[in-house]
Design a protein around this motif. Structure first.
Motif: not given
Length: 159
Positions: A87, A90, A96, A100, A107, A110, A116-119
């Motif tokens: 997590k 952004d 990131l 990524k 992803q 979001y 906050e992104y969850e990847l």
């Protein structure tokens, strides 16, 4: 030698949420209600990575990549994890990029309220995850060796 800790990495284990229909969810809730609800190690199939390189002097040196891959390898090999996720705020562009671009996480969510992104990185089995991590790790080692050689050749040309 280091006089202080430069950062940390953590792995939080949890049960993976299954995608199921409303009927299946209700059936599972009823089944769980009638049983004792203890989490057993075989139910823990995912790990949330939490990585921080606190010392600015140690950032951008591929430590994050190496640490994440090492932790993922341990998780896949010894804990039979098949999914890893992170997590990331952004506004944290370095993290990131790490997850990524360098590690190939995708992803999966979001949370706008947290920014906050969850990847995630997910495989069908822990064995496939271990193979994926090893390929990625050895690929990174080759990249780092080529970059180091290129820098050394460039430095020799200047000298």
């Amino acid at each position: 030698t280091l006089d202080a800790m430069i950062g940390d990495i953590n792995l939080f284990l949890s049960e993976e949420e299954l995608e199921e229909s409303e009927d299946d969810q209700q059936q599972r809730i009823e089944q769980l209600a009638s049983q004792s609800t203890t989490t057993t190690p075989e139910n823990l199939t995912q790990g949330e990575l939490d990585l921080m390189i606190a010392a600015a002097s140690h950032r951008h040196k591929n430590l994050g990549t190496e640490l994440a891959l090492t932790m993922m390898h341990y998780g896949a090999k010894h804990l039979q994890l098949r999914r890893f996720f992170v997590k990331i705020k952004d506004t944290n562009h370095s993290s990131l990029k790490l997850f990524k671009e360098k590690l190939g996480f995708v992803q999966c969510a979001y949370a706008e309220c947290f920014g906050e992104y969850e990847l995630e990185c997910k495989c069908e089995t822990s064995e496939l995850m271990m193979e994926w991590v090893e390929r990625r790790y050895y690929g990174q080692q080759l990249l780092w060796a080529k970059k180091k050689k290129s820098v050394m050749v460039g430095a020799n040309a200047l000298g």
